[in-house]
Design a protein around this motif. Structure first.
Motif, PDB file in Angstrom:
ATOM      1  N   MET A   1     -18.173  16.017  -3.504  1.00 33.21           N
ATOM      2  CA  MET A   1     -17.059  16.918  -3.833  1.00 33.21           C
ATOM      3  C   MET A   1     -16.412  17.398  -2.537  1.00 33.21           C
ATOM      4  SD  MET A   1     -15.917  18.090  -6.787  1.00 33.21           S
ATOM      5  CE  MET A   1     -14.953  19.377  -7.492  1.00 33.21           C
ATOM      6  N   THR A   2     -15.096  17.434  -2.509  1.00 34.80           N
ATOM      7  CA  THR A   2     -14.378  17.866  -1.316  1.00 34.80           C
ATOM      8  C   THR A   2     -13.339  18.909  -1.681  1.00 34.80           C
ATOM      9  OG1 THR A   2     -12.975  17.137   0.499  1.00 34.80           O
ATOM     10  CG2 THR A   2     -12.770  15.918  -1.552  1.00 34.80           C
ATOM     11  N   ASP A   3     -13.080  19.810  -0.735  1.00 30.84           N
ATOM     12  CA  ASP A   3     -12.033  20.783  -0.988  1.00 30.84           C
ATOM     13  C   ASP A   3     -10.724  20.356  -0.326  1.00 30.84           C
ATOM     14  OD1 ASP A   3     -12.792  21.123   1.615  1.00 30.84           O
ATOM     15  OD2 ASP A   3     -13.176  23.282   1.471  1.00 30.84           O
ATOM     16  N   LYS A   4     -10.710  19.149   0.232  1.00 32.57           N
ATOM     17  CA  LYS A   4      -9.480  18.630   0.820  1.00 32.57           C
ATOM     18  C   LYS A   4      -8.493  18.283  -0.292  1.00 32.57           C
ATOM     19  CE  LYS A   4     -11.753  16.385   4.747  1.00 32.57           C
ATOM     20  NZ  LYS A   4     -12.088  15.063   5.327  1.00 32.57           N
ATOM     21  N   PRO A   5      -7.197  18.496  -0.055  1.00 30.38           N
ATOM     22  CA  PRO A   5      -6.220  18.089  -1.068  1.00 30.38           C
ATOM     23  C   PRO A   5      -6.238  16.576  -1.275  1.00 30.38           C
ATOM     24  CG  PRO A   5      -5.127  18.802   0.948  1.00 30.38           C
ATOM     25  CD  PRO A   5      -6.577  19.111   1.113  1.00 30.38           C
ATOM     26  N   LYS A   6      -5.979  16.175  -2.509  1.00 31.72           N
ATOM     27  CA  LYS A   6      -5.937  14.744  -2.840  1.00 31.72           C
ATOM     28  C   LYS A   6      -4.494  14.253  -2.786  1.00 31.72           C
ATOM     29  CE  LYS A   6      -8.650  12.985  -5.900  1.00 31.72           C
ATOM     30  NZ  LYS A   6      -9.286  12.673  -7.202  1.00 31.72           N
ATOM     31  N   ILE A   7      -4.286  13.202  -2.019  1.00 30.22           N
ATOM     32  CA  ILE A   7      -2.972  12.576  -1.894  1.00 30.22           C
ATOM     33  C   ILE A   7      -3.024  11.234  -2.603  1.00 30.22           C
ATOM     34  CG2 ILE A   7      -1.145  11.876  -0.295  1.00 30.22           C
ATOM     35  CD1 ILE A   7      -2.286  14.810   0.087  1.00 30.22           C
ATOM     36  N   MET A   8      -2.110  10.992  -3.528  1.00 30.67           N
ATOM     37  CA  MET A   8      -2.040   9.694  -4.194  1.00 30.67           C
ATOM     38  C   MET A   8      -0.818   8.932  -3.690  1.00 30.67           C
ATOM     39  SD  MET A   8      -1.901   8.671  -8.255  1.00 30.67           S
ATOM     40  CE  MET A   8      -3.632   9.049  -8.527  1.00 30.67           C
ATOM     41  N   LEU A   9      -1.048   7.713  -3.221  1.00 31.62           N
ATOM     42  CA  LEU A   9       0.033   6.832  -2.811  1.00 31.62           C
ATOM     43  C   LEU A   9       0.262   5.815  -3.923  1.00 31.62           C
ATOM     44  CD1 LEU A   9      -0.936   6.095   0.926  1.00 31.62           C
ATOM     45  CD2 LEU A   9       0.324   8.043  -0.026  1.00 31.62           C
ATOM     46  N   LEU A  10       1.488   5.720  -4.380  1.00 30.31           N
ATOM     47  CA  LEU A  10       1.870   4.753  -5.413  1.00 30.31           C
ATOM     48  C   LEU A  10       2.955   3.848  -4.846  1.00 30.31           C
ATOM     49  CD1 LEU A  10       2.221   7.142  -8.499  1.00 30.31           C
ATOM     50  CD2 LEU A  10       0.321   5.565  -8.031  1.00 30.31           C
ATOM     51  N   GLY A  11       2.882   2.572  -5.152  1.00 28.76           N
ATOM     52  CA  GLY A  11       3.928   1.667  -4.691  1.00 28.76           C
ATOM     53  C   GLY A  11       3.461   0.225  -4.655  1.00 28.76           C
ATOM     54  N   ASP A  12       4.332  -0.606  -4.124  1.00 28.99           N
ATOM     55  CA  ASP A  12       4.108  -2.053  -4.128  1.00 28.99           C
ATOM     56  C   ASP A  12       3.300  -2.498  -2.903  1.00 28.99           C
ATOM     57  OD1 ASP A  12       6.006  -1.916  -2.055  1.00 28.99           O
ATOM     58  OD2 ASP A  12       7.649  -2.225  -3.454  1.00 28.99           O
ATOM     59  N   SER A  13       3.485  -3.746  -2.482  1.00 28.02           N
ATOM     60  CA  SER A  13       2.708  -4.289  -1.361  1.00 28.02           C
ATOM     61  C   SER A  13       3.030  -3.584  -0.048  1.00 28.02           C
ATOM     62  CB  SER A  13       2.949  -5.797  -1.225  1.00 28.02           C
ATOM     63  OG  SER A  13       4.333  -6.060  -1.054  1.00 28.02           O
ATOM     64  N   ILE A  14       4.207  -2.993   0.074  1.00 26.88           N
ATOM     65  CA  ILE A  14       4.532  -2.219   1.271  1.00 26.88           C
ATOM     66  C   ILE A  14       3.574  -1.026   1.359  1.00 26.88           C
ATOM     67  CG2 ILE A  14       6.317  -0.881   2.460  1.00 26.88           C
ATOM     68  CD1 ILE A  14       6.963  -3.915   2.269  1.00 26.88           C
ATOM     69  N   ARG A  15       3.407  -0.316   0.248  1.00 24.32           N
ATOM     70  CA  ARG A  15       2.452   0.805   0.203  1.00 24.32           C
ATOM     71  C   ARG A  15       1.038   0.328   0.483  1.00 24.32           C
ATOM     72  NH1 ARG A  15      -2.079   1.311  -3.294  1.00 24.32           N
ATOM     73  NH2 ARG A  15      -0.798   0.289  -4.832  1.00 24.32           N
ATOM     74  N   MET A  16       0.678  -0.801  -0.090  1.00 23.80           N
ATOM     75  CA  MET A  16      -0.672  -1.321   0.100  1.00 23.80           C
ATOM     76  C   MET A  16      -0.944  -1.620   1.575  1.00 23.80           C
ATOM     77  SD  MET A  16      -0.937  -3.755  -3.271  1.00 23.80           S
ATOM     78  CE  MET A  16      -2.700  -4.063  -3.196  1.00 23.80           C
ATOM     79  N   SER A  17       0.088  -2.042   2.296  1.00 23.45           N
ATOM     80  CA  SER A  17      -0.106  -2.397   3.703  1.00 23.45           C
ATOM     81  C   SER A  17      -0.339  -1.175   4.587  1.00 23.45           C
ATOM     82  CB  SER A  17       1.087  -3.214   4.229  1.00 23.45           C
ATOM     83  OG  SER A  17       2.257  -2.428   4.346  1.00 23.45           O
ATOM     84  N   TYR A  18       0.266  -0.032   4.260  1.00 18.62           N
ATOM     85  CA  TYR A  18       0.080   1.142   5.128  1.00 18.62           C
ATOM     86  C   TYR A  18      -0.955   2.141   4.598  1.00 18.62           C
ATOM     87  CZ  TYR A  18       3.716   3.448   2.145  1.00 18.62           C
ATOM     88  OH  TYR A  18       4.450   3.965   1.105  1.00 18.62           O
ATOM     89  N   GLN A  19      -1.471   1.944   3.400  1.00 18.99           N
ATOM     90  CA  GLN A  19      -2.342   2.951   2.786  1.00 18.99           C
ATOM     91  C   GLN A  19      -3.588   3.254   3.630  1.00 18.99           C
ATOM     92  OE1 GLN A  19      -2.794   3.253  -1.493  1.00 18.99           O
ATOM     93  NE2 GLN A  19      -5.025   3.164  -1.250  1.00 18.99           N
ATOM     94  N   ASN A  20      -4.286   2.230   4.113  1.00 22.06           N
ATOM     95  CA  ASN A  20      -5.510   2.479   4.880  1.00 22.06           C
ATOM     96  C   ASN A  20      -5.220   3.229   6.173  1.00 22.06           C
ATOM     97  OD1 ASN A  20      -7.314   1.428   3.031  1.00 22.06           O
ATOM     98  ND2 ASN A  20      -7.263  -0.624   3.916  1.00 22.06           N
ATOM     99  N   ARG A  21      -4.080   2.933   6.785  1.00 24.49           N
ATOM    100  CA  ARG A  21      -3.721   3.637   8.025  1.00 24.49           C
ATOM    101  C   ARG A  21      -3.399   5.103   7.725  1.00 24.49           C
ATOM    102  NH1 ARG A  21      -4.775   5.332  12.572  1.00 24.49           N
ATOM    103  NH2 ARG A  21      -3.077   5.566  14.079  1.00 24.49           N
ATOM    104  N   VAL A  22      -2.748   5.367   6.592  1.00 30.31           N
ATOM    105  CA  VAL A  22      -2.480   6.758   6.199  1.00 30.31           C
ATOM    106  C   VAL A  22      -3.798   7.486   5.964  1.00 30.31           C
ATOM    107  CG1 VAL A  22      -1.429   8.257   4.444  1.00 30.31           C
ATOM    108  CG2 VAL A  22      -0.205   6.213   5.234  1.00 30.31           C
ATOM    109  N   LYS A  23      -4.749   6.806   5.324  1.00 27.51           N
ATOM    110  CA  LYS A  23      -6.083   7.404   5.129  1.00 27.51           C
ATOM    111  C   LYS A  23      -6.683   7.822   6.464  1.00 27.51           C
ATOM    112  CE  LYS A  23      -7.740   5.070   0.973  1.00 27.51           C
ATOM    113  NZ  LYS A  23      -8.735   4.146   0.401  1.00 27.51           N
ATOM    114  N   ASP A  24      -6.593   6.931   7.462  1.00 32.08           N
ATOM    115  CA  ASP A  24      -7.131   7.240   8.789  1.00 32.08           C
ATOM    116  C   ASP A  24      -6.415   8.434   9.409  1.00 32.08           C
ATOM    117  OD1 ASP A  24      -8.830   5.058   8.549  1.00 32.08           O
ATOM    118  OD2 ASP A  24      -7.587   3.734   9.789  1.00 32.08           O
TER     119      ASP A  24
END
Length: 193
Positions: A1-24
């Motif tokens: 369990m975390t008290d950090k806010p949850k961010i949801m990224l939605l989108g196509d392959s462009i989103r998929m390409s940057y999602q892990n970097r945004v996580k970092d």
């Protein structure tokens, strides 16, 4: 369990390409999630939202885009693509659904193709003027609804050679980094100073 806010990224392959970097980039401040699959065209996103939210949990902030699949010319559905009116209507349905979860929504514009990418009738193809038209219509909706906009189209357009991969459609490593930084900054704009 975390008290950090949850961010949801939605989108196509462009989103998929940057999602892990945004996580970092947001690792110390937020929990970043997104569907493992491509969110594809707007109707697919609309019909899949409940499934994704059930699987990932309700987010505090949503960063979202649809468009490349809607305005692209796919030989499977040739000669028709999704009409711009249908696209905008689907976006409004998605937006209404998302607003039942959170008011903290960021819309990302459709990224461009390279001016050097040829239109090929027998393959997935795009026309930049149509991307522009779909972006303008989506922007009108988001502005009218008071949704923040992350203009990834402008960011990528500023340097096609740097930001687009060899296929002249997807993001290069530099484009992924620049877009991830822009997404992280847009998300952080919702955080208290």
């Amino acid at each position: 369990m975390t008290d950090k806010p949850k961010i949801m990224l939605l989108g196509d392959s462009i989103r998929m390409s940057y999602q892990n970097r945004v996580k970092d980039l947001l690792a110390s401040k937020a929990c970043v999630v997104g569907p493992a699959e491509n969110c594809q065209y707007s109707l697919y996103t609309l019909s899949s939202l409940n499934r994704w939210i059930d699987a990932l949990g309700e987010p505090d902030i949503i960063h979202w885009n649809n468009g490349l699949h809607d305005c692209g010319h796919n030989p499977i559905r040739s000669p028709n693509q999704f009409p711009i009116e249908t696209y905008v209507q689907n976006l409004e349905f998605i937006l209404n659904h998302l607003k039942q979860i959170t008011e903290k929504i960021i819309w990302a514009t459709i990224t461009p193709i390279s001016p050097n990418r040829a239109f090929v009738e027998e393959a997935w193809s795009w026309r930049q003027e149509e991307i522009d038209q779909y972006n303008e219509s989506a922007m009108s909706l988001m502005t009218a609804k008071g949704v923040k906009v992350n203009d990834l189209h402008r960011l990528v357009t500023a340097d096609y050679e740097k930001n687009l991969a060899e296929d002249q459609l997807h993001l290069s490593e530099a484009g992924i980094e620049d877009c991830a930084q822009a997404v992280a900054a847009a998300v952080l704009s919702y955080f208290a100073p």
